[in-house]
Enzyme design. Structure first.
Site, PDB file in Angstrom:
ATOM      1  N   ASP A 128       1.544  -4.006   6.048  1.00 49.86           N
ATOM      2  CA  ASP A 128       2.404  -4.769   5.133  1.00 49.86           C
ATOM      3  C   ASP A 128       1.570  -5.451   4.055  1.00 49.86           C
ATOM      4  O   ASP A 128       1.962  -5.532   2.904  1.00 49.86           O
ATOM      5  CB  ASP A 128       3.212  -5.823   5.904  1.00 49.86           C
ATOM      6  CG  ASP A 128       4.286  -5.147   6.747  1.00 49.86           C
ATOM      7  OD1 ASP A 128       4.543  -3.934   6.509  1.00 49.86           O
ATOM      8  OD2 ASP A 128       4.838  -5.800   7.646  1.00 49.86           O
ATOM      9  N   CYS A 129       0.406  -5.954   4.454  1.00 45.27           N
ATOM     10  CA  CYS A 129      -0.414  -6.662   3.467  1.00 45.27           C
ATOM     11  C   CYS A 129      -1.366  -5.728   2.721  1.00 45.27           C
ATOM     12  O   CYS A 129      -1.878  -6.074   1.661  1.00 45.27           O
ATOM     13  CB  CYS A 129      -1.166  -7.809   4.132  1.00 45.27           C
ATOM     14  SG  CYS A 129      -1.956  -7.369   5.677  1.00 45.27           S
ATOM     15  N   TYR A 130      -1.644  -4.535   3.291  1.00 37.97           N
ATOM     16  CA  TYR A 130      -2.513  -3.540   2.621  1.00 37.97           C
ATOM     17  C   TYR A 130      -1.758  -2.210   2.589  1.00 37.97           C
ATOM     18  O   TYR A 130      -2.008  -1.324   3.400  1.00 37.97           O
ATOM     19  CB  TYR A 130      -3.822  -3.354   3.394  1.00 37.97           C
ATOM     20  CG  TYR A 130      -4.762  -4.544   3.374  1.00 37.97           C
ATOM     21  CD1 TYR A 130      -5.551  -4.789   2.249  1.00 37.97           C
ATOM     22  CD2 TYR A 130      -4.905  -5.369   4.490  1.00 37.97           C
ATOM     23  CE1 TYR A 130      -6.435  -5.863   2.232  1.00 37.97           C
ATOM     24  CE2 TYR A 130      -5.790  -6.438   4.488  1.00 37.97           C
ATOM     25  CZ  TYR A 130      -6.557  -6.681   3.353  1.00 37.97           C
ATOM     26  OH  TYR A 130      -7.433  -7.727   3.337  1.00 37.97           O
TER      27      TYR A 130
END
Ligand code: SF4
Ligand code: SF4
Lengths: 382, 140
Positions: A128-130
């Protein structure tokens, strides 16, 4: 007698007396250890040898959208990416996936230091963050954040010389060994080698500033397979492998003259690393230790084919003469470590200290001087 | 006009011919100058000689025919070895395999020295050099 602080004062004032480990031999011969200890402040050493246990951490910087790299290739050579998002470790001996033994991690390092562009390809499972799942780009010395060489084992204090008892040529990390004891190869700079000039690790320790690949680096820790308990001569030098150093230094500042990729026929890729270490002559004992010559340094010639337990004690003086006698037969010897570049390194280091550009450091901690001998790896299973 | 030539050849003698005085013949009959670069000859074993022959071209050609007729295998080296000195790190690894001591290293300065005259163009150093700075090129 002298402290490192006092020596550094002299270096800053431009009054320090600095000589190479080879020059020190003659000085001690001429005036004895006592006077030599008073006269000489620093002895410089050097080595330029293949050192397989070398590599570098690189931080590539973040892309947009970002990627948490799980697998990384630099010019088709796999780098270890099981650390944070855009950090990787490129090991010197890793082989290219497209060129095999013709190119490897060592070449990536040399190319990087030469300022060449290197193709980076990385993959990820996406988070989700990368969110990014792959990236293709080029990196070089100027566009990465950090690139530091971190070599888990360099500067072997001494090393066995190799020969071959079988009737076939063998290809090893000790070079090409000809059949029937056809040649002998050896791989240290002997009397100029860093740890042979401080055999009991009195001055070289964690935090020692060193010349590494043309830049200033440091001793990070004892190297892997550090084995101080090795058999020793009365002068303190070990007979065969003993102490080792883990070294660290800024790869962006290095020079490809002192970091060179190498390929040993049918063995693989490795890296020639140039290292120089200054040794403060604190007292008479250090004057004696730094005056060690090839006549007083010994190693065993061993059978690299593993077929026999052949072993013969020789001095580096004999190895350097070009021939040794094995089983009554004259056998040619050859070095694998460059004495020419080792001398160049010891000399550069000497000039840097004389100019006040390189100060001696007090180790934060000394290296272990005793210890259990090395463990063997058991085989359990097929 | 006299046409003088020099060639480098490897001669392989079958065990039965090892004692045959070929060199004397080459000198006397074919008026060649013979320079032995490398010899590995033992009684009742296959022998090997690497020699440089200098003489008039037609004499060299006749000598080569004669050698073949005697049952001695002859191989002419027509390559040349190039050493990229700039890229050499003077480690010395190549000196460990050089059969003719064309490559040597040592005091006073541990700089690799390459004696072209002694080179047999065998190519062993090409593979032994970890820096890949030796190259065998075929002569035209
Ligand atoms: S092995 Fe290669 S690099 Fe080493 S001395 Fe010979 S030619 Fe130079
Ligand atoms: S090709 Fe290389 S190894 Fe062979 S003789 Fe010439 S220099 Fe020596």
């Amino acid at each position: 007698m002298k402290t490192i602080e006092e020596i550094n004062e002299k270096i800053k004032n431009g009054t320090a007396v600095v000589v190479t480990a080879e020059e020190m031999i003659g000085i001690v011969e001429e005036m004895g250890t006592k006077k030599a200890a008073q006269k000489v402040d620093v002895v410089t050493t050097g080595t330029f040898s293949p050192m397989c246990s070398s590599g570098a951490f690189i931080n590539f910087g973040h892309s947009s959208p970002p990627i948490r790299m799980t697998r990384v290739w630099l010019n088709d050579v796999m780098a270890y990416a099981g650390i944070a998002a855009v950090d990787a470790y490129i090991g010197a001996t890793e082989l290219s996936e497209s060129q095999g033994m013709a190119y490897g991690g060592a070449h990536v390092m040399e190319d990087f230091i030469s300022g060449k562009d290197i193709r980076l390809y990385a993959e990820s499972y996406g988070t989700d963050c990368y969110p990014r799942k792959s990236i293709t780009t080029t990196i070089n010395r100027d566009n990465v954040n950090q690139a530091f060489m971190f070599n888990p084992r360099n500067c072997y204090q001494n090393y066995y010389a190799g020969t071959n008892s079988t009737n076939k040529t063998i290809y090893t990390y000790m070079g090409t060994l000809l059949p029937n004891f056809g040649n002998v190869t050896y791989c240290t700079s002997g009397q100029l080698s860093p740890l042979l000039n401080d055999p009991e690790y009195r001055t070289i320790g964690i935090g020692t500033r060193v010349f590494l690949g043309g830049a200033q680096g440091y001793v990070a820790y004892q190297g892997t397979q550090h084995d101080p308990g090795q058999e020793r001569m009365p002068n303190g030098t070990p007979v065969g492998g003993a102490g080792t150093l883990a070294l660290i230094g800024d790869m962006k500042k290095m020079s490809a003259r002192f970091v060179r990729a190498a390929i040993y026929e049918k063995y693989g890729v490795t890296l020639f690393v140039g290292v120089g270490i200054p040794i403060p002559v604190l007292d008479e004992d250090m004057a004696a230790k730094t005056s060690v010559s090839d006549k007083d340094i010994f190693t065993y010639i061993v059978d690299k084919s593993g077929a026999t337990s052949f072993s013969q004690l020789v001095s580096y003086h004999e190895l350097r003469s070009g021939n040794v006698v094995i089983n009554g037969k004259k056998v040619p010897t050859a070095p694998l470590s460059s004495m020419k570049v080792a001398r160049e390194i010891a000399d550069i280091l000497k000039q840097q200290i004389l100019k006040g550009e390189f100060l001696i450091s007090e180790p934060a901690e000394l290296l272990p001087k005793t210890g259990e001998r090395l463990n063997k790896l058991d085989v359990r299973g097929d | 006009m006299i046409d003088i030539n020099t060639i480098k050849v490897s001669l392989t003698f079958p065990p039965s011919k090892v004692t045959f005085p070929l060199m004397t013949k080459l000198v006397r009959v074919f008026e060649l100058e013979v320079n032995i670069l490398h010899a590995d000859v033992r009684l009742n074993k296959t022998g090997k000689l690497i020699v440089e022959l200098t003489g008039e071209t037609h004499n060299i050609d006749d000598a080569l025919k004669y050698i073949e007729e005697m049952g001695i295998t002859c191989h002419i080296f027509n390559g040349t070895l190039t050493w990229d000195e700039e890229k050499c790190v003077h480690c010395g690894a190549c000196t460990s395999v050089c059969p003719s001591r064309a490559l040597t290293i040592g005091e006073p300065d541990y700089t690799l020295s390459f004696d072209k005259e002694k080179c047999l163009v065998c190519g062993l150093c090409v593979k032994a050099c970890p820096l890949n700075v030796m190259c065998l090129a075929q002569r035209e």
